[in-house]
Scaffold this active site. Structure first.
Site, mmCIF file in Angstrom:
data_model
loop_
_atom_site.group_PDB
_atom_site.id
_atom_site.type_symbol
_atom_site.label_atom_id
_atom_site.label_comp_id
_atom_site.label_asym_id
_atom_site.label_seq_id
_atom_site.Cartn_x
_atom_site.Cartn_y
_atom_site.Cartn_z
ATOM 1 N N TYR A 1 -28.814 -7.029 -57.973
ATOM 2 C CA TYR A 1 -27.961 -5.828 -58.061
ATOM 3 C C TYR A 1 -27.841 -5.363 -59.513
ATOM 4 C CZ TYR A 1 -23.667 -3.126 -58.495
ATOM 5 O OH TYR A 1 -22.750 -2.163 -58.836
HETATM 6 N N1 LIG Z 1 -16.716 -0.996 -56.623
HETATM 7 C C1 LIG Z 1 -16.948 -1.562 -57.791
HETATM 8 O O1 LIG Z 1 -16.215 -2.473 -58.250
HETATM 9 C C2 LIG Z 1 -18.108 -1.102 -58.642
HETATM 10 C C3 LIG Z 1 -18.249 -1.631 -59.938
HETATM 11 C C4 LIG Z 1 -19.327 -1.202 -60.706
HETATM 12 C C5 LIG Z 1 -20.211 -0.235 -60.231
HETATM 13 N N2 LIG Z 1 -20.051 0.237 -58.972
HETATM 14 C C6 LIG Z 1 -21.000 1.247 -58.486
HETATM 15 O O2 LIG Z 1 -20.262 2.381 -58.048
HETATM 16 C C7 LIG Z 1 -20.929 3.034 -56.986
HETATM 17 C C8 LIG Z 1 -19.987 3.254 -55.821
HETATM 18 O O3 LIG Z 1 -19.428 2.049 -55.395
HETATM 19 P P1 LIG Z 1 -18.322 2.025 -54.263
HETATM 20 O O4 LIG Z 1 -17.446 0.857 -54.542
HETATM 21 O O5 LIG Z 1 -17.710 3.376 -54.120
HETATM 22 O O6 LIG Z 1 -19.236 1.704 -52.990
HETATM 23 P P2 LIG Z 1 -19.219 2.363 -51.523
HETATM 24 O O7 LIG Z 1 -20.113 1.507 -50.691
HETATM 25 O O8 LIG Z 1 -17.827 2.579 -51.053
HETATM 26 O O9 LIG Z 1 -19.872 3.785 -51.780
HETATM 27 C C9 LIG Z 1 -21.267 4.037 -51.767
HETATM 28 C C10 LIG Z 1 -21.460 5.396 -51.098
HETATM 29 O O10 LIG Z 1 -22.833 5.760 -51.190
HETATM 30 C C11 LIG Z 1 -23.322 6.085 -49.884
HETATM 31 N N3 LIG Z 1 -24.743 5.725 -49.892
HETATM 32 C C12 LIG Z 1 -25.274 4.487 -50.038
HETATM 33 N N4 LIG Z 1 -26.620 4.537 -50.057
HETATM 34 C C13 LIG Z 1 -26.945 5.862 -49.927
HETATM 35 C C14 LIG Z 1 -28.169 6.568 -49.900
HETATM 36 N N5 LIG Z 1 -29.353 5.947 -50.005
HETATM 37 N N6 LIG Z 1 -28.143 7.924 -49.763
HETATM 38 C C15 LIG Z 1 -26.963 8.579 -49.662
HETATM 39 N N7 LIG Z 1 -25.755 7.949 -49.683
HETATM 40 C C16 LIG Z 1 -25.764 6.620 -49.825
HETATM 41 C C17 LIG Z 1 -22.482 5.265 -48.924
HETATM 42 O O11 LIG Z 1 -22.442 5.770 -47.607
HETATM 43 C C18 LIG Z 1 -21.126 5.349 -49.611
HETATM 44 O O12 LIG Z 1 -20.445 6.544 -49.262
HETATM 45 C C19 LIG Z 1 -22.164 2.189 -56.682
HETATM 46 O O13 LIG Z 1 -23.253 2.750 -57.377
HETATM 47 C C20 LIG Z 1 -21.801 0.836 -57.258
HETATM 48 O O14 LIG Z 1 -22.940 0.103 -57.614
HETATM 49 C C21 LIG Z 1 -19.013 -0.158 -58.170
#
Ligand SMILES: NC(=O)c1ccc[n+]([C@@H]2O[C@H](COP(=O)([O-])OP(=O)(O)OC[C@H]3O[C@@H](n4cnc5c(N)ncnc54)[C@H](O)[C@@H]3O)[C@@H](O)[C@H]2O)c1
Length: 329
Positions: free
Chosen positions: A143
Site C-alpha cells: 500500500y
Molecule cells: N483513512 C486514512 O486514515 C488515510 C490515511 C492516509 C491516506 N489515505 C488515503 O485517502 C484516500 C481515501 O481514503 P478513505 O479513508 O476515504 O477510504 P474510502 O475507502 O472510504 O474511500 C475511497 C473511495 O474511493 C472509491 N474508489 C475506490 N477505488 C475506486 C476506483 N478505482 N474508481 C473510482 N472510485 C474508487 C471508493 O468507492 C470510495 O468512495 C485513499 O487514497 C487513501 O489511501 C487515507
C-alpha cells in the site's frame, strides 16, 4: 474552478467534497462505490455524481471535457496496508493503475492541476520521531509503495507535461465532520477500540514497552475535517495558475500515545468501567510517528483546528450514528 473529485463518496472524499462545496467550488464526483456511500453526498443537489472507475481512461477523459474540469482531486484508492500484503496485485492495479489511467486522461484533455491523496505510510519506519517531507521514504507495505510510486509518477508526468500538483501525505485520519460522514470501517486504532466496546470487550493495546513516556506507541491523529480544509487550501493555491510541485504532510504536528487515545475514548464513550488489555507488540509498528506540519503551514497558512479530544469525540458520534446499539444510557 471546476474540480473532479475521484472517490468523493468515501470517508475522506465526502468531507473534501463538502468542504470544497462550502468554499464555493464547482464539483463533479467520480466513484465506483466499491467502498463509497452515495448517501454521503445526497444533500448536494448541484454536484453531479458519476458511477465509474478511474481505470476507465475514456470515461475520465470524457468527464474532463464535458464538465470543463480544470483540476482533479484524486482520492480514490484502496487503503488497507494489511490487505495490500495479502493482495499486492489488487493494490498496484487500483492505486497505481488507477492513477496512471487518470494522468493519461488528464494529459489527453489538457487538465493540468492535481491534488493527490498520499499517505504517511510512504515513510515506513524512520529513525526520527517527527517526520519531515525530506525524509528518505521506506514504505513497509505494498500500500505505502503504491502511494510513493504514485508520487514519483506524478513528478515524472509533471516534468514531461507541466502538470501542477500537490501531494498530500495524510497522517492518521479520524473523526467526522458530521456523524453521517463517518468512516464505516474499522481499520485503525480508534474505530477498532469502538468495535471492541460495542461488543462489550476491553480495548486492546499492542505493546507497552516502547521507548515512549507511557510505553505505548505515539501517532499523529488528524481530524478528517482538517484534512478536508487542507484540500481547500491546496485547491486555492493551484487556482492561482502558478507552477506548483508540492509534497506536504497533513498532520497536527502533535503526537498522542495509544494509552492516551484509549483513555480518552473510554471517557468520551462512557465505557470507563472497562480496563484496556495489553498484548505484545505488532510487527512493523514504529514507536513514534508524528508529522512535521511546518511546510504546509508556511506554504498555505494551514494548520489543524481540532485537538485529539475533539477528534475522538466526533469519531464516537460518528460511530454511534452507524452503531446506535453502542450508546450507553
Ligand atoms: N483513512 C486514512 O486514515 C488515510 C490515511 C492516509 C491516506 N489515505 C488515503 O485517502 C484516500 C481515501 O481514503 P478513505 O479513508 O476515504 O477510504 P474510502 O475507502 O472510504 O474511500 C475511497 C473511495 O474511493 C472509491 N474508489 C475506490 N477505488 C475506486 C476506483 N478505482 N474508481 C473510482 N472510485 C474508487 C471508493 O468507492 C470510495 O468512495 C485513499 O487514497 C487513501 O489511501 C487515507
Amino acid at each position: 474552478m471546476t474540480w473532479l473529485v475521484t472517490g468523493g463518496a468515501g470517508f475522506i472524499g465526502a468531507h473534501v467534497v463538502h468542504a470544497l462545496h462550502e468554499a464555493g467550488e464547482q464539483i463533479v464526483v467520480l466513484d465506483d462505490f466499491s467502498t463509497g456511500v452515495p448517501a454521503r453526498l445526497s444533500d448536494l443537489d448541484d454536484v453531479p455524481v458519476i458511477r465509474g472507475a478511474v481505470q476507465s481512461t475514456s470515461l475520465v477523459a470524457k468527464l474532463l471535457r464535458e464538465y470543463e474540469i480544470s483540476g482533479v482531486v484524486h482520492v480514490a484508492a484502496k487503503k488497507q496496508p494489511g490487505e495490500s500484503v495479502e493482495n499486492p496485485l489488487l493494490y498496484y492495479r487500483e492505486n497505481l493503475g488507477g492513477l496512471e489511467s487518470l494522468l493519461r486522461a488528464m494529459t489527453e484533455a489538457g487538465t493540468d492541476a492535481l491534488v493527490f491523496s498520499s499517505s504517511a505510510s510512504t515513510y515506513g519506519n524512520q529513525d526520527s520521531d517527527v517526520l519531515t517531507e525530506d525524509a528518505v521514504c521506506r514504505p513497509e507495505s505494498p500500500y505505502g509503495e503504491t502511494k510513493l510510486a504514485g508520487e514519483w509518477l506524478i513528478a515524472d508526468v509533471a516534468r514531461a507535461t507541466g502538470l501542477r500538483y500537490v501531494n498530500l501525505r495524510y497522517f492518521n485520519a479520524a473523526g467526522a465532520g458530521r456523524p453521517e460522514l463517518a468512516d464505516t470501517g474499522a481499520f485503525n486504532l480508534i474505530p477498532m477500540v469502538f468495535e471492541r466496546l460495542t461488543a462489550g470487550k476491553p480495548p486492546l493495546i499492542f505493546g507497552d514497552d516502547y521507548p515512549t513516556p507511557d510505553g505505548t506507541t505515539i501517532r499523529d491523529y488528524i481530524h478528517v475535517a482538517d484534512i478536508a480544509s487542507a484540500h481547500v487550501a491546496a485547491a486555492r493555491h493551484l487556482a492561482k495558475g502558478e507552477e506548483v510541485r508540492h509534497v506536504l504532510n497533513v498532520g497536527t504536528g502533535r503526537g498522542s500515545s495509544t494509552r492516551e487515545i484509549v483513555d480518552t475514548i473510554l471517557e468520551v464513550s462512557g465505557y470507563s468501567d472497562l480496563t484496556p488489555e495489553v498484548l505484545g507488540r505488532r510487527a512493523g509498528d514504529p514507536a513514534v510517528s508524528i508529522a512535521s506540519a511546518d511546510r504546509i503551514r508556511q506554504l498555505f497558512g494551514w494548520s489543524a483546528a481540532h485537538d485529539m479530544r475533539a477528534t475522538v469525540a466526533d469519531a464516537w458520534e460518528g460511530w454511534l450514528y452507524h452503531h446506535p446499539e453502542a450508546r450507553r444510557a
